[in-house]
Design a protein around this motif. Structure first.
Motif, mmCIF file in Angstrom:
data_model
loop_
_atom_site.group_PDB
_atom_site.id
_atom_site.type_symbol
_atom_site.label_atom_id
_atom_site.label_comp_id
_atom_site.label_asym_id
_atom_site.label_seq_id
_atom_site.Cartn_x
_atom_site.Cartn_y
_atom_site.Cartn_z
ATOM 1 N N GLY A 191 8.596 22.385 48.534
ATOM 2 C CA GLY A 191 7.866 22.789 47.355
ATOM 3 C C GLY A 191 7.131 20.580 47.031
ATOM 4 O O GLY A 191 7.791 19.612 47.297
ATOM 5 N N GLN A 192 6.211 20.738 46.976
ATOM 6 C CA GLN A 192 5.398 19.314 46.531
ATOM 7 C C GLN A 192 4.308 19.414 45.454
ATOM 8 O O GLN A 192 3.937 20.720 45.109
ATOM 9 N N SER A 193 5.089 18.847 44.168
ATOM 10 C CA SER A 193 4.574 18.175 42.761
ATOM 11 C C SER A 193 4.698 20.046 42.055
ATOM 12 O O SER A 193 6.132 20.278 42.192
ATOM 13 N N GLN A 194 3.080 20.552 41.475
ATOM 14 C CA GLN A 194 3.499 21.799 40.749
ATOM 15 C C GLN A 194 3.986 22.923 42.228
ATOM 16 O O GLN A 194 4.935 23.392 41.507
ATOM 17 N N GLY A 195 4.385 22.454 43.386
ATOM 18 C CA GLY A 195 5.144 23.881 44.703
ATOM 19 C C GLY A 195 6.612 23.185 43.838
ATOM 20 O O GLY A 195 7.740 24.171 44.183
ATOM 21 N N ALA A 196 6.796 21.813 43.629
ATOM 22 C CA ALA A 196 8.547 21.498 43.754
ATOM 23 C C ALA A 196 8.765 21.996 42.968
ATOM 24 O O ALA A 196 9.783 22.311 42.979
ATOM 25 N N ALA A 197 8.250 22.652 41.638
ATOM 26 C CA ALA A 197 9.076 23.022 40.861
ATOM 27 C C ALA A 197 8.984 24.906 40.445
ATOM 28 O O ALA A 197 10.101 24.990 40.334
ATOM 29 N N ALA A 198 8.267 25.420 41.501
ATOM 30 C CA ALA A 198 8.330 26.266 41.582
ATOM 31 C C ALA A 198 9.385 26.694 42.615
ATOM 32 O O ALA A 198 10.721 27.982 42.144
ATOM 33 N N PRO A 245 -3.953 11.503 38.069
ATOM 34 C CA PRO A 245 -3.089 12.234 38.698
ATOM 35 C C PRO A 245 -2.870 13.416 37.500
ATOM 36 O O PRO A 245 -2.905 14.270 37.231
ATOM 37 N N VAL A 246 -1.570 12.968 37.064
ATOM 38 C CA VAL A 246 -0.874 13.385 35.729
ATOM 39 C C VAL A 246 -1.631 13.953 34.720
ATOM 40 O O VAL A 246 -1.775 14.866 34.477
ATOM 41 N N VAL A 247 -2.591 13.436 34.658
ATOM 42 C CA VAL A 247 -3.161 13.885 32.686
ATOM 43 C C VAL A 247 -4.873 14.890 33.907
ATOM 44 O O VAL A 247 -4.607 15.372 32.879
ATOM 45 N N ALA A 248 -4.592 15.182 34.911
ATOM 46 C CA ALA A 248 -5.507 15.917 35.572
ATOM 47 C C ALA A 248 -4.696 17.423 35.425
ATOM 48 O O ALA A 248 -5.161 17.939 35.434
ATOM 49 N N ASP A 249 -3.191 17.333 36.105
ATOM 50 C CA ASP A 249 -2.517 17.945 36.501
ATOM 51 C C ASP A 249 -1.912 18.640 34.669
ATOM 52 O O ASP A 249 -2.157 20.469 33.970
ATOM 53 N N VAL A 250 -2.798 17.883 32.783
ATOM 54 C CA VAL A 250 -2.389 18.184 32.010
ATOM 55 C C VAL A 250 -3.728 19.026 31.239
ATOM 56 O O VAL A 250 -3.509 19.833 30.135
ATOM 57 N N LEU A 251 -4.563 18.532 31.992
ATOM 58 C CA LEU A 251 -5.983 18.949 31.332
ATOM 59 C C LEU A 251 -5.992 20.584 32.823
ATOM 60 O O LEU A 251 -6.186 21.315 31.683
#
Length: 386
Positions: A191-198, A245-251
């Motif tokens: 998992g990477q980023s969002q996938g890492a959380a999963a 990119p973190v701001v984009a994820d929050v959006l």
């Protein structure tokens, strides 16, 4: 035993009529797998992890290292307790298949965007393709899912860690049906980023959620979005600066929420960017964000809506205990996709709390060198899982 190719034909014939009515024409799993409300309602008897339709991938479009591929749509239950259609691609590597079948790795990608047009099955970026190609070269069959309900208005499962994790398990269950004897029951997740959380969630829950002969071995998680739950739930006009990119994820997270909840909270700039997040993929949204920071998105704290803040905090939270399968938690020192200090703090806490956690960091500020060291650590850890 029915062959995978025979099952493919039967699946497409059995589902084509429904697909024509719902979507217009059968052009493959990409079109069949758009989530609700575009997707048909799950017919009686359908369950999470069951296949809706599948097709062979055109050999000319295969990722480097793949000998063959199938793209399939399958049912997965979201945090709204409804079944949604999602899409995944199953790729088999070149070479001689092991007697026990190809060991399976799920590639859990990072955030690509909230719109259905951004789904990897339609628009896979070069980083994804490279990562999958490496896994194929190491002798793994790769399952590369989209995430359920991408593009569905008010779909909270986009911002729900456990719903994303469920989606990955359901993709494996469905692949076991279409892959049949070609696949080993042993599987792991990268998992990477969002996938890492999963992936973190699966290290706790996959053994309970999998079915049949499936044998979850463990996970690797890179660029874990640790502290993200607090970041979003604590969004306010005094929020500190984070990478773009973190701001984009929050959006994207805000875009998945009910607009009526957000209207009293967002600034004009915040509202404009949330609307853009509903249609733009990550690269384009990052450009639109520009120098905008979290504090510029809201006129008052998101916590002013206590129900919304509590819901987001719960759905985005990451555990530090309760793991029952090995997990590698990795973080580079130079990484724009996360807030690095928060990720490093989380890794240290998780490793102290659980003997299933291996923490890996890389003492270099050279981005390329850090990425190289991380790839080597992931490869070695993955090999040990099998």
């Amino acid at each position: 035993m029915i062959s995978a190719r025979t099952r493919l034909v039967r699946t497409l014939v059995a589902t084509s009529a429904a697909a024509v009515v719902t979507i217009g024409t059968v052009v493959g799993a990409q079109a069949l797998a758009e989530p609700a409300p575009e997707s048909p309602d799950a017919p009686g008897g359908q369950t999470a992890g069951s296949v809706y339709a599948n097709r062979l991938v055109d050999p000319s479009t295969l990722i480097s290292g793949a000998a063959s591929g199938q793209q399939y749509s399958y049912w997965s239950q979201g945090s709204d307790e409804q079944l949604h259609l999602s899409t995944a691609t199953l790729l088999e590597p070149r070479g001689s298949r092991p007697a026990a079948g190809w060991p399976v790795v799920v590639w859990a990608h990072g955030s690509d965007g909230w719109s259905a047009s951004c789904a990897p099955s339609r628009n896979r970026d070069s980083g994804d393709r490279t990562a999958i190609s490496r896994l194929l070269g190491d002798g793994y069959a790769v399952i590369a899912p989209d995430y359920a309900a991408v593009g569905a208005p008010g779909a909270p499962q986009y911002s729900d860690v456990n719903a994303t994790a469920h989606n990955l398990v359901d993709a494996v269950r469905a692949a076991a049906d279409i892959g049949q004897t070609d696949l080993s029951p042993k599987w792991a997740v990268v998992g990477q980023s969002q996938g890492a959380a999963a992936a973190v969630s699966l290290a706790r829950n996959a053994t309970r959620w999998q079915a049949g002969r499936l044998d979850f071995r463990g996970a690797t998680a890179t660029s874990i979005p640790a502290g993200y739950a607090d970041l979003v739930a604590g969004l306010s006009p005094s929020s500190t600066a984070v990478p773009t990119p973190v701001v984009a994820d929050v959006l994207y997270t805000l875009a998945s929420q009910d607009s009526t909840d957000l209207e009293p909270i967002l600034t004009e700039r915040g509202s404009d960017l949330v609307q853009k997040a509903q249609t733009l993929c990550t690269e384009d949204l990052v450009k639109q964000v520009g120098g905008t920071q979290l504090a510029d998105l809201v006129r008052k704290p998101l916590a002013s809506n206590a129900k919304l803040a509590a819901s987001l905090r719960k759905s985005l939270a990451l555990p530090t205990i309760g793991f029952n399968r090995p997990i590698l938690m990795s973080q580079r020192l130079v990484d724009e996709s996360v807030v690095v200090p928060s990720s490093l703090r989380y890794l240290a806490e998780a490793q102290l709390a659980s003997n299933k956690v291996t923490m890996s960091t890389y003492l270099t500020v050279d981005q390329s060198d850090g990425e190289r060291q991380e790839r080597a650590a992931v490869k070695a850890f993955l090999k040990r899982l099998y």
